[in-house]
Structure formats: C-alpha cells, structure tokens
Design a protein around this motif. Sequence first.
Motif, short mmCIF file in Angstrom:
data_model
loop_
_atom_site.label_atom_id
_atom_site.label_comp_id
_atom_site.label_asym_id
_atom_site.label_seq_id
_atom_site.Cartn_x
_atom_site.Cartn_y
_atom_site.Cartn_z
N VAL A 1 34.67 38.87 -1.49
CA VAL A 1 33.93 38.63 -2.81
C VAL A 1 33.76 39.56 -3.81
CG1 VAL A 1 31.54 38.14 -3.72
CG2 VAL A 1 32.31 37.10 -1.70
N GLU A 2 34.59 39.71 -4.88
CA GLU A 2 34.77 40.79 -5.82
C GLU A 2 33.48 40.94 -6.78
OE1 GLU A 2 37.17 42.72 -5.44
OE2 GLU A 2 38.25 41.44 -4.08
N SER A 3 32.63 39.94 -7.01
CA SER A 3 31.58 39.93 -7.89
C SER A 3 30.42 39.29 -7.48
CB SER A 3 32.04 39.88 -9.18
OG SER A 3 32.08 38.39 -9.44
N ILE A 4 29.04 39.69 -8.04
CA ILE A 4 27.95 38.94 -7.87
C ILE A 4 28.00 37.50 -8.39
CG2 ILE A 4 25.54 38.88 -8.51
CD1 ILE A 4 25.49 41.83 -8.21
N SER A 5 28.80 37.60 -9.62
CA SER A 5 29.04 36.08 -10.18
C SER A 5 29.51 35.06 -9.31
CB SER A 5 29.81 36.13 -11.50
OG SER A 5 31.06 36.75 -11.24
N GLU A 6 30.49 35.68 -8.31
CA GLU A 6 30.99 34.75 -7.42
C GLU A 6 30.07 34.20 -6.52
OE1 GLU A 6 34.59 35.89 -5.11
OE2 GLU A 6 35.19 37.34 -6.91
N TYR B 1 21.37 37.24 -4.29
CA TYR B 1 22.52 36.86 -5.58
C TYR B 1 22.72 35.70 -5.70
CZ TYR B 1 23.13 42.00 -5.31
OH TYR B 1 23.23 43.50 -5.35
N LYS B 2 22.73 34.86 -4.52
CA LYS B 2 23.34 33.52 -4.44
C LYS B 2 22.13 32.38 -4.97
CE LYS B 2 25.46 31.34 -1.23
NZ LYS B 2 25.96 30.77 0.15
#
Length: 663
Positions: free
Chosen positions: A208-213, A321-322
């Motif tokens: 996972v590269e970012s929190i938006s993911e 985050y999710k």
Amino acid sequence: MMRLHTILTFCVLFIQLDVVAQQTIKTYTPKNLKQENWLEQTIKANTKSKIVFNYNSQPLDLSTYKNLGVTFDNKNKYPLDVTVFVRGKEKYKEQFCRYIIPAKDTLLTKVILPRPNLSKENDWKKTLGSTFVLPYDMHPKWSAFDLKNTLRVEVVINNKYDHPIKVRLKQPQGVGEFEFHQHPTFDLPIPTVDKMGQLKSENWEGKVESISELKKQGNKDQKQYTQSEFSNIEYDQFGGWKNGPQLEATGQFYTKKYKGKWHLVDPLGHLFFSLGVTGVGQGSGTPTKNREQLFSLDHALEDVYSDKKGFINYYDRNLVYKYGKEWKNIHHEVTVGRLQSWNLNTCGAWSNVKPKQKVPYTLIIHPKLTHFGKVDKVPDPFDPDFEKGLRSRIQGVISRGHKGDAWNLGIFVNNEIHWGNDSYALAFGVLNEKLEIPARKEMSKFLEGKYSTIKKLNQQWNSSFNDFDSIQVQKVNDLNEAFKEDMKAYTQHHAEVYYKLCAEVIHEILPGHLYLGSRIHGKVMEKNEAIQLAAAKYCDVVSFNIYRYDVSDFKPLYLVDKPIIIGEFHFGFSSHGVWGDGLKYATSEKHQADLYKAYMKGVIEHPNLVGAHWFQWSDQPVLGRKDGENYRIGIVDVTDQEFTHLTDAIKEVSSWIYENQFE
C-alpha cells in the motif's frame, strides 16, 4: 501461542514428523555420489521410506548458504509427499520441511538453515531488541547446528497409495547465498517502517503506497462483504453439514460419536467441522520502548485511536484509515462477511466476537497461573483465589452476552500451561514449596492419604522423613520407582482437580456450552501422559496446539476416547516485508497453501479430530510483538489485505470437508 516463548515451547519445532517407523531403502555417501546425477528409487505401496545421505566421512559445508536444497523430478501420475531433514552431530537440532510435489513436476525443495543466537552486544540486537527473525535471512535459533559440519540429510517419502511410486532426486546442495554477515551493523532506513507499519526498505506486489488506497479498499470491502453468507452450499447457517445426517437439534453445540468418528453437532442438529482461525479481526502491538526511532506515526489519528502505552498496533491504525471513526463496528461487520465468503465457520481463541454474529465462535479466559520451582505458568486449583478468578472471568463472559448464545461453540480456559516436560516435574516443584502454599498442603494430604504413616512412606521411598510436611525432593536418598510413581500420581491428581473444577464451574454458570480444555502443547503433548489423562477425563473436547507438518498419525497418549480440537497450527512464509516465517514454515505462498491442504486432509481423516484453527488472523509486526515474534502467518497482512493463495486453499478444503466424513 499468545504467550512469551521459552526454550521449552520451541522444543515442539523439532519433534519428529510422526511416530510411524521409517525404513531406510538407500544410503548414499560422498564416495558413491560422485558418478551420479539423478538418483532413482522405487517406494513400495503404503509405506514410508527413507533415503539417507551420510556425510560422516566427509562433512558437507553449508555455512555460506541460506538453505539446504534437494531437487525432485516427479514423473508419477500422482503428487509426491516428501519431507527433507538435515542435521549435524546432534539429532535434536534437526531441521526439516515438508513438500507436496505435483504430478509431472520438477521442484527444488528447501530447508531453512538457522544460525546461532546473536549476543546482546550485536548491533542488530541493540537496535531491534528482542525481534526474532532479522533481515538478510538471519534466523537465529537455539537449535542451530554447525553448518560447516553437516553430517546427515534424510529424505522421507510417504507413499499412501496402493501401488509403488518412483522417486527421482538429485543429491543435496546449498542454495542461496547467506548475506547477513555482510551487514555487521544496522543498515536499514530510520524510521524502518512507514506510518502503515510496512517495511520501508522493500517493495512487493500489493504494497500500500498511500492512505487513500486504504480508504478505497475500505469502501470496496464494505460493498463486497456486508450482508454476506457462507458461499459453500453444503453449509447451513452455522457452517454445519446441511445435507448430512439429521441428529437432535438442541439449540446449542454438542459432541457426538457417529459411525465410529467424533463430531461436533451444531444447534440445528447437523454435523459440524470447526474450520477456524484465531485472533479474528485483531492485530498485534509492537513495543516502542528504547527503539522509538524505528517507527513512523500519524498523530492525526490520536483523536480516534489511542495505542497502549509503549506499543503501536499498526493493524488497528490501518483500520481507522480504511473506515474512519466508526472503524470498530464496520470492521466487525466486514470481517464476519469475509469469514463467510472464505467458508471459515469458527472464530478461534482471542477473536473479536459479538453474540449472534452469524459465525460460530470460541471464547478463552485466563484465570491466574503461578509457578512451582522450575515449572512456571501452572494453576494451583487448591488455592481458593483460583476458583474465585475463574468464576469472575466467566461472569465477564456473561456480562458480554455470550451465555446461551447459540453461536457460542465453547470456551477454553488458559493456554499452553507449562505442566513440565514429563509427569514428575510439576510434583517435584510443588514438593519443594513452602508449606503455606495450597498445593504443597495438598501434597502432604495426598501422600498421607496413600500411606497413612510416614514410616510406610519411608519404607517405600528409601527415605527418613519425620513427617509428611518435611518432605523435599533433594532429601530423598534414592529417586526410586515408588517415589516417581507417587510423583506421577500427584501430577495427575493436581491436573484432575484443575480440569474438574473448570468443567464444573463452566457447566454450572454456562450450562449447555462446551468446555474446550487448555490447549495442550509441546512436550506436554508428546510425553506428559498424566496431564492428557486428566484433561480427557473432564473436558468436553480436549484441545491441543499442534505445530507439525502432518497430523494423520497423531496419537494422544491417553486411552480415553474423546473428541479433540486443534487450537493452533500454521505454516509461515517470509514475505511482504516481514522477515519471520513461523513455527512451521513454507517457502512460497503456493507452498503455504499446499501445506495447509495436506495438514487439513489429515485432520479431517482422523477419527478424533473435530476441527482445527489456523494461527492467526493477521501477520505479526515486522519488528516483533511483545515477545519478539515477527512471523508472516496471517490470512491478512498489516494493512488488512487478504492473502489469496491461503484463502483459496481454505475454500477448497471447505468444499471437501463433509463429503469425506465417511469414506
């Protein structure tokens, strides 16, 4: 396994695969290997055979390699079940791994080569603390042998077919360069993990590269798994065998021996095999004390999530985050849907569960344990405070709404009690305690009940004690058979009182729910007959934590015919930025899935086994949990992403559980 490990616990790693006799059909030495490339042997039907490579005359040097490798060429029409063993001088330091080689396939099998434990002054240890497995394939273990003097490699072939099979293999060799010695000082980036708990120095597919993911994945999971049902059409609403025999429907789970095999029966009266996983919905915290520089934190989360002091739980943080501020409720709903989608019908010990959650669950409580001499983590059931604590914890179960809940499969009490390596250790420890200790008082009462006078005891023990209260182990002149038999008898008495008390209190306060025992493990499972007899006498279901590659030949030491559930097992695979593998390991995700299926086949075929629970739901932190374990053993990773090879294997197993019940 939810406990601090000791060397005793790790002894379970190196127990022989099973107790079936293995016949050596061929022994090779360096001298007779020089002229050969492929080696070929025929294995008779329904036999377990062993091919030995003996290097006593010319030791094999594996010190510069990560693994010991053996290549197989399976030209048969059937899968090949092989286990490769390697060791030096001491047999108890043997390392091994099992493989299922597909038909018409060639495969390089690998056995991981551990190294000696590092000193506390080592730079890596000073930086990482108690973290078990380190980067660059460094697996420090007490069981490491001198790799420069590898003396024996054994290949065991288990032919369960009714016809001979041929085995083609190449001689053992070192595989992969061992690089750890090229990194004498800590050379990973600081911080070492990102704010999602992932290792920063490595990349892998799905990282996972970012929190938006994570937010996008959260929305996707909510849509996919909310209001889900078991995908297996053979399952009823509890995960029992809908199309199987109809037995009495009591509204709660119970046990039944049906057509010569033990079963659980679900509340609808259907046979039920407990296919589970422990710690459902949970992650492990990683300690930060004296190594704060290794971690990345997002302090914006502090208003919705607070870590325990001195620990960071990245798995829980990633759920925030999710799903946002309501992450706990949403995550639970999604998790129940995932379990049903993967056909996991049981939440094992330490799971986040709710009454009537539409997936059966187990509970575990932990009344206070103590220690006697060198034996730690044992109950003193003669101490009134133990029963008081037991009742208090069961009342906590009631207050959370689990009493009478049809989805409540049963309750474990304690986990992996350290009863001792044999049937005497506990009694020795109790005998040397102070007289005010309740168990020691019971010891005097127990011995006096048998002998009535100290004179009679002294005659049998070849001792000279003045009274029963003055007995100490070190003052026994001769540890003769009479003394040892009395100590074994006391051990069983102590354990029987414990298991009987737990059973009576559970059945009194939680009527209709099953008492699932204490999750026996390690040397207790292998050698301590007294404990097994006591557990079998009073538990509704006896529980074992069985970290083996195969349970098809698992034979408990007791003679009582009771149902058994496996509370823990796994095959870990080092990947996705987590350096550790597991108590039993795999070398790829496919290998992990193959081992899962092979293990479960043995469980399903066993006449006493009624279920097995994978340990555990999520990967352990790369930098280690409280005791340092950092194994990649989860069904999901630290960012809550599914490992599809493993979940596909679980779904496959679920598809043939019930159809194989009476073959």
